[in-house]
Design a protein around this motif. Sequence first.
Motif, PDB file in Angstrom:
ATOM      1  N   GLY A  61       0.827  -1.208   0.000  1.00  0.00           N
ATOM      2  CA  GLY A  61       0.000   0.000   0.000  1.00  0.00           C
ATOM      3  C   GLY A  61       0.858   1.253   0.000  1.00  0.00           C
ATOM      4  N   ASP A  62       1.937   1.252   0.810  1.00  0.00           N
ATOM      5  CA  ASP A  62       2.847   2.402   0.842  1.00  0.00           C
ATOM      6  C   ASP A  62       3.494   2.619  -0.529  1.00  0.00           C
ATOM      7  N   LEU A  63       3.849   1.512  -1.188  1.00  0.00           N
ATOM      8  CA  LEU A  63       4.469   1.601  -2.505  1.00  0.00           C
ATOM      9  C   LEU A  63       3.508   2.212  -3.521  1.00  0.00           C
ATOM     10  N   LEU A  64       2.272   1.737  -3.533  1.00  0.00           N
ATOM     11  CA  LEU A  64       1.271   2.293  -4.440  1.00  0.00           C
ATOM     12  C   LEU A  64       1.052   3.779  -4.175  1.00  0.00           C
ATOM     13  N   PHE A  65       0.961   4.144  -2.892  1.00  0.00           N
ATOM     14  CA  PHE A  65       0.727   5.533  -2.518  1.00  0.00           C
ATOM     15  C   PHE A  65       1.857   6.428  -3.027  1.00  0.00           C
ATOM     16  N   SER A  66       3.105   5.943  -2.914  1.00  0.00           N
ATOM     17  CA  SER A  66       4.246   6.739  -3.363  1.00  0.00           C
ATOM     18  C   SER A  66       4.279   6.842  -4.893  1.00  0.00           C
ATOM     19  N   LEU A  67       3.877   5.781  -5.590  1.00  0.00           N
ATOM     20  CA  LEU A  67       3.817   5.824  -7.051  1.00  0.00           C
ATOM     21  C   LEU A  67       2.752   6.816  -7.521  1.00  0.00           C
ATOM     22  N   ILE A  68       1.615   6.823  -6.839  1.00  0.00           N
ATOM     23  CA  ILE A  68       0.552   7.782  -7.165  1.00  0.00           C
ATOM     24  C   ILE A  68       1.055   9.202  -6.933  1.00  0.00           C
ATOM     25  N   ASN A  69       1.836   9.376  -5.878  1.00  0.00           N
ATOM     26  CA  ASN A  69       2.410  10.686  -5.576  1.00  0.00           C
ATOM     27  C   ASN A  69       3.341  11.128  -6.701  1.00  0.00           C
ATOM     28  N   TYR A  70       4.178  10.197  -7.176  1.00  0.00           N
ATOM     29  CA  TYR A  70       5.103  10.543  -8.249  1.00  0.00           C
ATOM     30  C   TYR A  70       4.344  10.886  -9.533  1.00  0.00           C
ATOM     31  N   ALA A  71       3.270  10.140  -9.801  1.00  0.00           N
ATOM     32  CA  ALA A  71       2.459  10.418 -10.990  1.00  0.00           C
ATOM     33  C   ALA A  71       1.937  11.849 -10.948  1.00  0.00           C
ATOM     34  N   ARG A  72       1.542  12.289  -9.765  1.00  0.00           N
ATOM     35  CA  ARG A  72       1.035  13.656  -9.616  1.00  0.00           C
ATOM     36  C   ARG A  72       2.111  14.680  -9.972  1.00  0.00           C
ATOM     37  N   PHE A  73       3.353  14.387  -9.584  1.00  0.00           N
ATOM     38  CA  PHE A  73       4.445  15.321  -9.840  1.00  0.00           C
ATOM     39  C   PHE A  73       4.789  15.439 -11.320  1.00  0.00           C
ATOM     40  N   ILE A  74       4.469  14.408 -12.095  1.00  0.00           N
ATOM     41  CA  ILE A  74       4.763  14.470 -13.527  1.00  0.00           C
ATOM     42  C   ILE A  74       3.467  14.599 -14.345  1.00  0.00           C
ATOM     43  N   ASN A  75       2.405  15.064 -13.656  1.00  0.00           N
ATOM     44  CA  ASN A  75       1.125  15.381 -14.307  1.00  0.00           C
ATOM     45  C   ASN A  75       0.499  14.198 -15.040  1.00  0.00           C
ATOM     46  N   ILE A  76       0.564  13.022 -14.408  1.00  0.00           N
ATOM     47  CA  ILE A  76      -0.140  11.838 -14.908  1.00  0.00           C
ATOM     48  C   ILE A  76      -1.272  11.524 -13.944  1.00  0.00           C
ATOM     49  N   ASN A  77      -2.463  11.363 -14.489  1.00  0.00           N
ATOM     50  CA  ASN A  77      -3.590  10.938 -13.652  1.00  0.00           C
ATOM     51  C   ASN A  77      -3.516   9.421 -13.524  1.00  0.00           C
ATOM     52  N   PRO A  78      -3.231   8.902 -12.315  1.00  0.00           N
ATOM     53  CA  PRO A  78      -3.022   7.452 -12.175  1.00  0.00           C
ATOM     54  C   PRO A  78      -4.265   6.630 -12.499  1.00  0.00           C
ATOM     55  N   GLU A  79      -5.435   7.168 -12.213  1.00  0.00           N
ATOM     56  CA  GLU A  79      -6.670   6.453 -12.534  1.00  0.00           C
ATOM     57  C   GLU A  79      -6.807   6.291 -14.042  1.00  0.00           C
ATOM     58  N   ASP A  80      -6.591   7.380 -14.787  1.00  0.00           N
ATOM     59  CA  ASP A  80      -6.677   7.314 -16.244  1.00  0.00           C
ATOM     60  C   ASP A  80      -5.601   6.395 -16.811  1.00  0.00           C
ATOM     61  N   ALA A  81      -4.395   6.493 -16.250  1.00  0.00           N
ATOM     62  CA  ALA A  81      -3.281   5.674 -16.750  1.00  0.00           C
ATOM     63  C   ALA A  81      -3.586   4.187 -16.582  1.00  0.00           C
ATOM     64  N   LEU A  82      -4.071   3.813 -15.401  1.00  0.00           N
ATOM     65  CA  LEU A  82      -4.374   2.403 -15.141  1.00  0.00           C
ATOM     66  C   LEU A  82      -5.532   1.925 -15.993  1.00  0.00           C
ATOM     67  N   GLU A  83      -6.552   2.775 -16.160  1.00  0.00           N
ATOM     68  CA  GLU A  83      -7.696   2.375 -16.965  1.00  0.00           C
ATOM     69  C   GLU A  83      -7.290   2.171 -18.424  1.00  0.00           C
ATOM     70  N   LYS A  84      -6.413   3.018 -18.944  1.00  0.00           N
ATOM     71  CA  LYS A  84      -5.944   2.849 -20.324  1.00  0.00           C
ATOM     72  C   LYS A  84      -5.144   1.556 -20.468  1.00  0.00           C
ATOM     73  N   THR A  85      -4.367   1.224 -19.443  1.00  0.00           N
ATOM     74  CA  THR A  85      -3.639  -0.048 -19.468  1.00  0.00           C
ATOM     75  C   THR A  85      -4.615  -1.227 -19.402  1.00  0.00           C
ATOM     76  N   ASN A  86      -5.658  -1.101 -18.576  1.00  0.00           N
ATOM     77  CA  ASN A  86      -6.692  -2.142 -18.514  1.00  0.00           C
ATOM     78  C   ASN A  86      -7.295  -2.378 -19.899  1.00  0.00           C
ATOM     79  N   ARG A  87      -7.636  -1.281 -20.560  1.00  0.00           N
ATOM     80  CA  ARG A  87      -8.267  -1.388 -21.878  1.00  0.00           C
ATOM     81  C   ARG A  87      -7.306  -2.005 -22.899  1.00  0.00           C
TER      82      ARG A  87
END
Length: 267
Positions: A203-229
């Motif tokens: 959980g800590d790892l996921l939280f930190s990855l989401i934090n990094y995504a924010r810093f590089i202007n990536i929406n993690p929800e959109d990114a994961l959903e596009k990978t799902n698709r």
Amino acid sequence: MALTAPVASHNPSGAFERLLTIMDDLRTNCPWDKKQTLESLRHLTIEETYELSDAILAADMTEIKKELGDIMLHMVFYARIASETKDFDITDVLNSICDKLINRHPHIYSDTHVNDEADVKRNWEQIKLKEGNKSVLGGVPASLPALVKASRIQEKARGVGFDWENKDQVWDKVEEELQEFKDEFNTADETLIDKEKAEGEFGDLLFSLINYARFININPEDALEKTNRKFIKRFQYLEEKAREHGKNLHDMNLAEMDVFWEEAKKV
């Protein structure tokens, strides 16, 4: 006796009045609409929101327009139900959001000065606290999906200055959390792990990855959903090719599947 349907209007106020009239007609005369409550509409509204999200990700403007209409109907429906119990009506709803926007944009409607978007967000959170919110995080809905909730928590904390200074620090945190997870979940052997501790580190790892995504202007929800698709599209290609060759996935080994999987990447 059939009612006369209100005619289309080509201006916003007229079109909105048309929707309100139709809502009144349905609530008064339609057996299904008459039965609905705030609670019965809730899950339907959630479904409509996800359908709008799908349309946005697909960049389908026709569907976006349609789904926005569905959500607008739900907003009007909730207000109509509340008006019947004299709690509020659509006018109260609209004036409430207008008052809120005016109050939270003092750099537009007052003499507050801002330099950038960060100042706007910081002011927004400070104004919310003055309005009575006990916590900056109080506005994050408890029922949000965990990935979206993590993003919102981080954004709100940033709004009051609780944040990393640069993305390098955040990436260092990602690597630290990854190492801690690897220490808990030793992939080199089959040693029994403490599942609860490993879950916490993951959980800590996921939280930190989401934090990094924010810093590089990536929406993690959109990114994961596009990978799902992307995965779904490639997997369905794999299934289709297997059928064309008279094979069943259950009877194929991984090497055989990989042939079609690599083909799918090129489609």
